[in-house]
Design an enzyme around this catalytic site. Structure first.
Site: not given
Ligand SMILES: *Cc1c(COP(=O)(O)O)cnc(C)c1O
Length: 382
Positions: A183-184
């Site tokens: 998700v980064k």
């Protein structure tokens, strides 16, 4: 609702990423080979510092950071109340005590005045979190750290590519930690890195990720020796060449993805200006936001739970970042933390919602999210 699910965050993997990984699978080194060094150099260079130390996750990076600055029993480390649990857990791993400081209501960034109030003779470090991708007030935090001889560690897991007064996140603290979770901003599957300009800390970090041993397998092979010595207690936190090849390939696309995230934020800002019950967090003018998250605050009289359920029913992956760390059962039980400790974080937490934000979103997705949110808040007044 037959419309596709829009997650709040997700990775983008291209044919170039896949080719880079396959190349390593066919090479002589699967782990601790040339790709690790290349990835470390590329990330360190991209933020303008000398050293990068790749590890298995952002959490491992935080743990390594606490070990490198010598946190141990009796030491206190000041952390913001509103962050992912790993920011505080890393202090506990090394036997230290996390001390929670409150945040600003409009940005959810750690409040330097609250940090000052939490300093005691046992304080050893401050961990700043660039919440949602916006840099903290580093000038002020650096001044406090210098005045009290504290280490300043940045949890930059939300903020790869962000800038503060013309300087990159990664170059603003003694140590800065990044995560490469999917998700980064960029991913290695799981992965993390500590970046620093301090050579002595870099050396300790390298040992810590490899059992506390003073040389790695590749160095010994190059030197034609079998001898190694364990000088500290460390862990196996090594990131593999397979993962680093993916990271190198992903990092090339970071500028384009940051531009897309910033463009999406502008679309949200403009579209939400007309929605009375919804206010985006404040973006300070002195920084370049990296928009890991796009967080809004709902009006006091809007029922957040109802809005959350309604958005999920419409296949929109809204989320809440985060329950204040001191309210988690573990901290309440072990450290006797309780509501009232950080009132701004506690009160704001009840009104925040993270909207989908990732480089794979299209303009139409943003319109769908905003229109669904407008309907949801209209039906959730109390
Ligand atoms: C993601 C994240 C971490 C932990 O990173 P992992 O790679 O998942 O271990 C730590 N702190 C913050 C603020 C994060 O968002």
């Amino acid at each position: 609702m037959g419309q596709h699910y829009i997650p709040y965050g997700r990775q983008l993997i291209g044919a170039d990423d896949i080719a880079a990984v396959v190349e390593v699978l066919q090479s002589a080194w699967l782990t601790t080979g040339p790709k690790v060094t290349d990835f470390e150099k590329a990330v360190a260079e991209s933020v303008g510092v000398r050293h990068g130390i790749a590890v298995t996750s952002g959490t491992a990076a935080l743990h390594a950071a606490m070990s490198a600055i010598g946190i141990g029993p009796g030491d206190e480390v000041i952390v913001p109340a509103l962050t992912f649990v790993a920011t505080a857990n890393c202090v506990v791993y090394e036997g230290g005590t996390p001390v929670f400081a409150d945040v600003h209501a409009d940005t959810l960034l750690i409040d330097p005045d609250q940090v000052r109030k939490k300093i005691t003779p046992r304080t050893k470090a401050i961990i700043a979190v660039d919440y949602a991708g916006q840099p903290c007030d580093y000038d002020c935090l650096s001044e406090i750290a210098a005045a009290h001889k504290l280490f300043l560690v940045a949890d930059g897991c939300h903020a790869l590519g962000a800038e503060y007064r013309g300087r990159k996140v990664g170059s603003l603290a003694d140590l800065t930690v990044f995560s490469f979770h999917p998700v980064k901003h960029i991913t290695t599957g799981e992965g993390g890195m500590i970046v620093t300009d301090k050579s002595d800390l870099a050396e300790r970090l390298c040992r810590f990720r490899n059992h506390g041993i003073s040389s790695d397998h590749r160095q010994r092979e190059n030197q034609g020796t079998w001898f190694y010595e364990m000088v500290d207690l460390g862990f196996n936190y090594r990131l593999s060449d397979i993962q680093c090849a993916l990271g190198i390939s992903q990092l090339k696309k970071l500028p384009e993805w940051l531009a897309r995230r910033r463009g999406l934020a502008r679309l949200y800002d403009a579209a939400l200006a007309d929605v009375r019950e919804v206010a985006p967090l404040t973006h300070n003018g002195d920084n370049q936001h990296a928009y890991h998250l796009y967080v809004v605050r709902l009006a006091e009289q809007t029922d957040r739970e109802q809005v959350f359920r309604e958005m999920r029913r419409k296949n929109i992956g809204v989320n809440v970042h985060y329950l204040p760390v001191h309210l988690h059962a573990y901290y309440r039980n072990r450290y006797k933390t309780a509501p009232g400790l950080c009132p701004v974080a506690e009160k704001t937490y009840e009104r925040i919602l993270s909207l989908p934000m990732h480089a794979g979103l299209c303009d139409e997705d943003v319109r769908r999210v905003v229109s669904a949110l407008g309907e949801a808040v209209a039906g959730a007044g109390r």
